[in-house]
Design a protein around this motif. Structure first.
Motif, PDB file in Angstrom:
ATOM      1  N   ALA A   1       0.892  -1.505   0.080  1.00 32.47           N
ATOM      2  CA  ALA A   1       0.097   0.031   0.285  1.00 32.47           C
ATOM      3  C   ALA A   1       0.598   1.151  -0.258  1.00 32.47           C
ATOM      4  CB  ALA A   1      -0.780  -0.347   1.347  1.00 32.47           C
ATOM      5  N   PRO A   2       0.339   2.589  -0.184  1.00 29.74           N
ATOM      6  CA  PRO A   2       1.413   3.687  -0.655  1.00 29.74           C
ATOM      7  C   PRO A   2       1.758   3.640   1.077  1.00 29.74           C
ATOM      8  CG  PRO A   2      -1.205   3.458  -1.440  1.00 29.74           C
ATOM      9  CD  PRO A   2      -0.833   2.298  -1.115  1.00 29.74           C
TER      10      PRO A   2
ATOM     11  N   ASN B   1      -2.917  10.608   6.236  1.00 25.44           N
ATOM     12  CA  ASN B   1      -3.787  10.702   7.434  1.00 25.44           C
ATOM     13  C   ASN B   1      -4.039   9.989   8.950  1.00 25.44           C
ATOM     14  OD1 ASN B   1      -6.647  11.186   8.046  1.00 25.44           O
ATOM     15  ND2 ASN B   1      -7.821  10.670   5.558  1.00 25.44           N
TER      16      ASN B   1
ATOM     17  N   ARG C   1      -3.456  -6.825   7.533  1.00 21.91           N
ATOM     18  CA  ARG C   1      -2.850  -6.009   6.742  1.00 21.91           C
ATOM     19  C   ARG C   1      -3.750  -5.574   4.706  1.00 21.91           C
ATOM     20  NH1 ARG C   1      -0.363  -7.982   3.188  1.00 21.91           N
ATOM     21  NH2 ARG C   1      -0.418  -9.913   4.360  1.00 21.91           N
TER      22      ARG C   1
ATOM     23  N   ASP D   1      -5.847  -2.813   4.956  1.00 26.09           N
ATOM     24  CA  ASP D   1      -5.775  -1.778   4.659  1.00 26.09           C
ATOM     25  C   ASP D   1      -5.521  -1.350   3.675  1.00 26.09           C
ATOM     26  OD1 ASP D   1      -5.378   0.897   6.392  1.00 26.09           O
ATOM     27  OD2 ASP D   1      -3.243   0.211   6.594  1.00 26.09           O
ATOM     28  N   GLU D   2      -4.506  -2.239   2.882  1.00 23.97           N
ATOM     29  CA  GLU D   2      -4.080  -1.926   1.980  1.00 23.97           C
ATOM     30  C   GLU D   2      -5.901  -1.746   0.698  1.00 23.97           C
ATOM     31  OE1 GLU D   2      -0.452  -4.627   2.230  1.00 23.97           O
ATOM     32  OE2 GLU D   2      -1.763  -5.641   1.248  1.00 23.97           O
TER      33      GLU D   2
ATOM     34  N   ARG E   1      -7.108   0.742   1.126  1.00 25.26           N
ATOM     35  CA  ARG E   1      -5.914   2.017   0.394  1.00 25.26           C
ATOM     36  C   ARG E   1      -6.151   2.564  -1.024  1.00 25.26           C
ATOM     37  NH1 ARG E   1      -1.509   4.614   3.169  1.00 25.26           N
ATOM     38  NH2 ARG E   1      -1.832   3.938   5.645  1.00 25.26           N
ATOM     39  N   LYS E   2      -6.860   1.274  -1.217  1.00 29.70           N
ATOM     40  CA  LYS E   2      -6.490   1.294  -3.199  1.00 29.70           C
ATOM     41  C   LYS E   2      -7.816   2.337  -3.339  1.00 29.70           C
ATOM     42  CE  LYS E   2      -4.302  -3.150  -3.526  1.00 29.70           C
ATOM     43  NZ  LYS E   2      -3.871  -4.835  -3.229  1.00 29.70           N
TER      44      LYS E   2
ATOM     45  N   VAL F   1      -8.838   6.397   3.357  1.00 31.75           N
ATOM     46  CA  VAL F   1      -7.096   5.798   4.446  1.00 31.75           C
ATOM     47  C   VAL F   1      -8.056   6.069   6.132  1.00 31.75           C
ATOM     48  CG1 VAL F   1      -5.553   6.793   5.382  1.00 31.75           C
ATOM     49  CG2 VAL F   1      -5.736   6.681   3.082  1.00 31.75           C
TER      50      VAL F   1
END
Lengths: 353, 271
Positions: free
Chosen positions: A11-12, A17, B138, B141-142, B145-146, B150
């Motif tokens: 992920a980035p 944030n 994990r 969250d990933e 985010r994509k 967030v």
């Protein structure tokens, strides 16, 4: 269906944030914190006012007292997280013992056979409670209020019919008594302190419940079923099976304590157990379980049971009139409900930041 | 944003291939007729928009496809085989994922627990298999985010997220678990302009990845932005059923606003 095994792209990395909540916020969001604070305050209070409480022996007596409520409360707490009630949890303890004692005494059968039969009988009652609730959609409060009265009446009625009185004959000379007594009602010495085996069983069941709730798929489902049954069903959670399973675990632990009571005292009063269902519910609520379901945990319920056990004995240690105990319980319950409401608001409020 | 989609979309999906075919489907609740004679085809790589006023039968239509209520008239085929779902699990097993406007998530549970609810990752077998908590956190969250979501803390209760974010979690979840048909129940109804945009972009991305999308809405503007095929329901029946090439936004809007009834009403009011 098409989940590839290659590692997904990371992920980035930026976390513009992202904030890590302060420890105080994270701590307050836990269900058992209110109960822990209350337990410490009450503990210190009784250390001051009740000199008899200041010995390891009386501490273990308090643990024993807590365990007799705490074991059933473990399952009642899980059931409440799953969004349901069981008012028959108090009398099923007595039913379990009565079935075992009378069946074996009248027919002269090994007590172990009777214990197994009693277990099957209790699980069937738990299943019936759960099945009626999920099948009819009637609130579990009403369904189990019904089973509560049926069992209460049947306990007395059947006992009188079979034995001619309201208590069971003494069973301590029968086959299988030694084994069952060792499992359910023995105690051992550690130094000068007597440890009842139910305390160990209680710890074991609390640990098991904590593990199931936090670390297994079934635990995830229990929270989901209590939090929002429709959402849970829509993503494929077997809502009905989870609820029936929860009712059956209440009747299982009710059976367990019933066995303890029977083998501890060797004889049972058929009218026992009435009112205990509320003590289990109070232990769960004081421990941070939401009455509406979906929130709570095993440690909290255990602390709730400990507060109960400590207070009921320490009022005696302090030399006060034990009648005050109920008044105290009521106050604790009200405080707990208010703290829970506040904590729930705090943890679900949108944190702007 | 399309990473998740291209990664998790079924490679065997061919654009234009029918995934769900409904023929003369109807549903009655006792004496009440909720749906009658519905013919609807959901094709891979297309967005089928179902529009209608409150009570038009949109929810009933979704519930039939999602497995909440079985239909009792006509036939429904999934991948060419006739089916009648009796539970949401069956529908999910056929690759049909539904994202509900109101019952998408359990608000008191953490974001990551919601993401994996019903499809938890575990190691080991049996009822005591332990959850792979670190992995689930994990991945959740990933994936979020994509989608441009967030969250402050993946452990926060999902009830603390905004409506648009919750909707995105539910869509991301459906796509991640390999949905072939995505049913979106009024995904933009409660959202602001910017958040609606995010959801619409994601809808288009799902279509481009080859998924069949059913987009339920009462907003013709949103529908026209992403739709390939439009069906308007009124009192449980289809009153319009046209491809994008055959219908304009004006006609959709007019039909949604009441159509001929509205014309009649305006005549009456002008007298």
């Amino acid at each position: 269906m098409s989940q590839t095994t290659k590692t997904p792209p990371s992920a980035p990395a930026e976390a513009s944030n992202r904030v890590t909540l302060g420890w105080s916020n994270r701590l307050l969001a836990r269900p058992e914190v209110g109960a822990l604070v209350a337990a410490i305050v009450i503990f210190v209070f009784f250390l001051i006012v009740a000199p008899a409480f200041r010995s390891p022996a009386s501490f273990f007596t308090v643990l024993y007292q807590s365990s007799t409520i705490g074991i059933v409360a473990v399952a009642v707490g899980m059931l409440m997280i799953g969004g349901e009630f069981d008012l028959s949890a108090g009398v099923i303890v007595t039913t379990a013992g009565l079935v075992n004692a009378m069946f074996c005494y009248q027919l002269g059968i090994n007590l172990i056979v009777g214990a197994v039969l009693s277990l099957v009988f209790c699980l069937a009652i738990g299943f019936l409670n759960g099945y009626l609730v999920v099948r009819t959609g009637i609130p579990s409060f009403l369904i189990t209020l019904g089973t509560f009265f049926v069992l209460q009446g049947a306990n007395l009625g059947v006992t009188k019919l079979v034995t001619g009185s309201v208590s069971t004959p003494n069973i301590n000379q029968m086959d299988g008594y030694k084994t069952l007594d060792a499992i359910f009602a023995s105690s051992f010495k550690v130094g000068s302190v007597t440890v009842e085996i139910t305390v160990l069983w209680w710890f074991l069941f609390v640990a098991l419940s904590a593990f199931i709730l936090q670390r297994t798929r079934i635990g995830n489902w229990i929270y989901a079923v209590g939090g929002n049954a429709d959402s849970a069903r829509a993503v494929g959670v077997p809502v009905k099976a989870v609820k029936i399973g929860l009712f059956m675990s209440v009747s299982f632990l009710g059976w367990f304590v019933g066995m303890h009571t029977l083998y501890k005292f060797d004889t049972l009063q058929a009218g026992n157990g009435i009112g205990n269902e509320f003590l289990y519910i109070i232990a769960a609520v004081v421990g941070g379980t939401l009455l509406t379901g979906g929130y709570g945990n095993a440690i909290g319920v255990a602390i709730g049971a400990f507060i109960f056990g400590m207070t009921s004995l320490c009022i005696v240690y302090a030399g006060w009139d034990p009648n005050w105990f109920r008044a105290f319980l009521g106050v604790m319950l009200l405080l707990a409900v208010m703290v829970n409401l506040y904590v729930k608001k705090l943890s679900t409020a949108r944190k702007v930041g | 944003m399309t990473d998740t989609l291209s990664e998790h979309a079924d490679p065997e999906l061919h654009s234009g291939e029918p995934l769900i075919e409904m023929k003369d489907v109807g549903k009655t609740y006792g004496a009440i007729r909720a749906l009658k004679g519905i013919n609807l085809t959901v094709r891979a790589g297309e967005v089928t928009c179902v529009l209608g006023d409150n009570g038009a039968g949109k929810s009933t239509l979704i519930k039939i496809m999602a497995g909440l209520h079985p239909h009792n008239e006509g036939t429904m085929k999934v991948d060419g085989k006739e089916v009648s779902f009796s539970s949401p699990r069956e529908s999910l097993d056929h690759g049909i994922a539904t994202v509900y406007q109101d019952l998408a998530v359990v608000s008191l549970m953490e974001v990551w627990r919601n993401f994996f609810l019903g499809s938890e990752l575990t190691s080991g077998r049996g009822p005591f298999a332990t959850l792979r908590i670190a992995d689930m956190k994990r991945i959740a969250d990933e994936e979020l985010r994509k989608m441009g979501v967030v969250v402050k803390d993946i452990n926060q209760p999902i009830g603390t997220l905004s409506g648009g974010q919750r909707q995105c979690v539910a869509i991301a979840r459906a796509v991640y678990f390999g949905a072939r048909v995505l049913i979106l129940d009024e995904p933009t109804a409660a959202l602001g302009v910017k958040q609606s945009g995010v959801v619409l972009k994601y809808t288009a991305a799902a279509r481009d990845a080859g998924l069949g999308v059913v987009f339920i809405t009462h907003n013709p503007h949103h529908a026209y932005l992403v739709g390939n095929h439009f069906v308007i329901l009124k009192l449980g029946q289809a009153v319009l059923d046209k491809k994008r090439a055959d219908v304009g936004l004006d006609e959709l809007t007019r039909q949604m606003a009441g159509g001929d009834e509205l014309t009649e009403l305006s005549h009456e009011l002008q007298k």
